[in-house]
Design a protein around this motif. Structure first.
Motif: not given
Ligand code: FAD
Length: 502
Positions: A89-92, A125-126, A130-142, A144-146
């Motif tokens: 689970f990726v938590l932006p 995660l950055n 990190d590829p998990e961040g690709a679909p997330i809007m640019d304003q979210y930079t950090r 976590f993944e669990y």
């Protein structure tokens, strides 16, 4: 009317009733389970489908519940590796909501409270790298993944019922418990089958009331009894949309109202998004997702993802009612997700009422529930479910990957997608579905997608499937993969083949 004597009469074929019936049958008790509709037709097919500790419950200091649920993840993964598997689970991180230190603390506890052995731990995660961040809007930079686990909730119920039956329990579907009366130190229980109209009477030493959202109705109207405990009904809805990101990871986003929304990969090419938390006063049978809930879920997703969801992307929605133990909390999200038992043992005839509980904790709940009534059953044997596989889950070392390789060797003629479908739903019981077949022709009539006659026959003969809906929506999710025309043709065929014959 015939009268049958049993040790335990279980009301409700959701996860809790099926889990109790299985555990009790395995301890040598004679058991009848009755379900007024189809197995899992209540809340247990309408959940978020996670075997999880419940990260957000830490905020409500529910440490015991979280710890127990975290431990259960690996116990259940070992019991049913075909229908329960790890998910990341990726938590932006959103600076407007919970502070990063609080999220990190929660995840630290999550990693360490529950004896994690197989599941990987948390990582930071950055999101820009990190590829998990690709679909997330640019304003979210950090982020976590669990880890937690995915479960096919309706199949978990059915597998418990199958195991219960294989251990001697009688499982009656479309059979409501219409009355229960104390007579001579035992219960006289009446049931009515909604298809045939047949009424039956049982004598039982103990009733387990696992009626979920209907628990109070069973206490008051069926047993004419009362309880100091109350159930609190809290509705939750999900939407299904085409999957809109790459990879198998799920996402968890925080909303401004402090709630969290899960965005999970579902059925290969879909995403399951939920849930809401709304106090509910209506009939549990009639619960549906409101437009306002659908909007709420879409908005929560669109706050984080580059790809924007629209109302017309929603291919389906469903809603369920959480049967929570009423602990007096005003906010529906704050009501405890823990379970509570209520023992009513007037006149020597015992009734164990179950309030609350999660899919994740059903096995523990069943075990503890049976401890509560152990004094009435001196013949009852000890705990056994912690290490026992569920039907189809009997794979060496609970290793699904090795089993997958084995399937490839055993069924070289079977297309990969069909092998995956059978493997994930039926595990080692694929052998019963594909018995004798050496080509697709051997599976009988094809109805579209991955649905062949051999699977239908298996479900009717072994899993109490009685309608096309039982098959398309609860035993499987073929409904999401067949066209409307294919579903209609299948339903017509099924009704001619099975219902009219019944
Ligand atoms: C939106 C939502 C999301 C959730 N997500 C998760 C999750 O991700 N993970 C998790 O662990 N938990 C989750 N839960 C919680 C979980 O789904 C429920 O706690 C669980 O399914 C309750 O099971 P149950 O057996 O008590 O009730 P049910 O599944 O409702 O079963 C009760 C059964 O009793 C039957 N019944 C009632 N009266 C009678 C009668 N008189 N005679 C015969 N039968 C009767 C009903 O037909 C019903 O099938 C979620 C719940 C909701 C609503």
């Amino acid at each position: 009317m015939t009268e049958t004597m049993v040790d335990l009469f279980v009301i409700g074929g959701g996860i809790n009733g099926a889990g109790v019936a299985r555990d009790a049958a395995g301890r040598g008790l004679s058991v009848v389970l009755c379900e007024k509709d189809d197995l899992a037709q209540g809340t247990s097919s309408r959940s978020g489908k996670l075997v999880h500790g419940g990260l957000r419950y830490l905020e409500y200091y529910e440490f015991r519940l979280v710890r127990e649920a975290l431990i259960e993840r690996e116990v259940l993964m070992n019991a049913a590796p075909h229908i329960i598997w790890p998910m990341r689970f990726v938590l932006p991180h959103s600076p407007d909501d919970r502070p990063a230190w609080l999220v990190r603390l929660g995840l630290f506890l999550y990693d360490h409270l529950g004896g994690r052995k197989k599941l990987p731990g948390t990582r930071t995660l950055n999101l820009r790298r990190d590829p998990e961040g690709a679909p997330i809007m640019d304003q979210y930079t950090r982020g976590f993944e669990y880890s937690d686990c995915w479960v096919d909730d309706a199949r978990l119920v059915v597998l418990n019922a199958v195991d219960a039956a294989e251990r001697g329990a009688t499982v009656l579907t479309r059979t409501a418990c219409t009355s229960a009366r104390r007579e001579g130190g035992a219960w006289t229980v009446t049931t009515k089958n909604s298809v045939t109209g047949e009424e039956r009477t049982y004598r039982a030493k103990c009733i387990v009331n696992a009626a979920g959202p209907w628990v109070s109705q069973v206490i008051n109207n069926v047993a004419g009894s009362n309880s100091t405990r109350n159930v609190r009904l809290v509705k939750g809805s999900h939407i299904i949309v085409p999957k809109f990101w790459e990879g198998q990871q799920a996402y968890l986003v925080q909303n401004h109202d402090k709630r969290v929304i899960f965005i999970n990969p579902y059925e290969g090419d879909k995403a399951l998004i939920g849930t809401t938390d709304i106090s509910y006063e209506g009939r549990a049978e009639e619960v549906t997702a409101d437009e306002s809930e659908i909007d709420y879920l879409i908005k929560a997703v669109n706050r984080y993802f580059k790809e924007k969801l629209r109302r017309e992307d929603v291919v389906q929605s469903f809603s369920g009612v959480r049967p929570l133990f009423d602990d007096g909390q005003g906010n529906p999200s704050a009501v405890t997700r823990d379970y509570v038992f209520d023992i009513d043992d007037q006149g020597g005839a015992v009734m164990l009422n179950i309030f609350g509980g999660k899919i994740t904790t059903f096995r523990e709940l069943a075990e503890r529930g049976l401890h509560k009534i152990a004094d009435y059953f001196p013949q009852m044997t000890g705990d056994w479910t912690e290490t026992a596989p569920l039907p189809g889950g009997d794979m060496p070392n609970a290793d699904y990957e090795a089993f997958r390789e084995q399937m490839k060797a055993n069924y070289p003629w079977m297309p990969r997608v069909l092998r995956k479908h059978y493997g994930r739903l039926y595990g080692t019981r694929i052998a019963q579905i594909a018995a004798g077949a050496t080509s697709l022709d051997g599976l009988g009539r094809h109805f579209g997608g991955n649905l062949y006659e051999a699977e239908v026959t298996y479900l009717v003969q072994n899993e109490w499937a009685q309608t096309a809906e039982d098959i398309l929506w609860r035993r499987t999710k073929h409904r999401l993969h067949l066209t409307q025309a294919e579903q209609a043709a299948f339903t017509e065929w099924f009704d001619t083949q099975f219902q009219k014959a019944a």
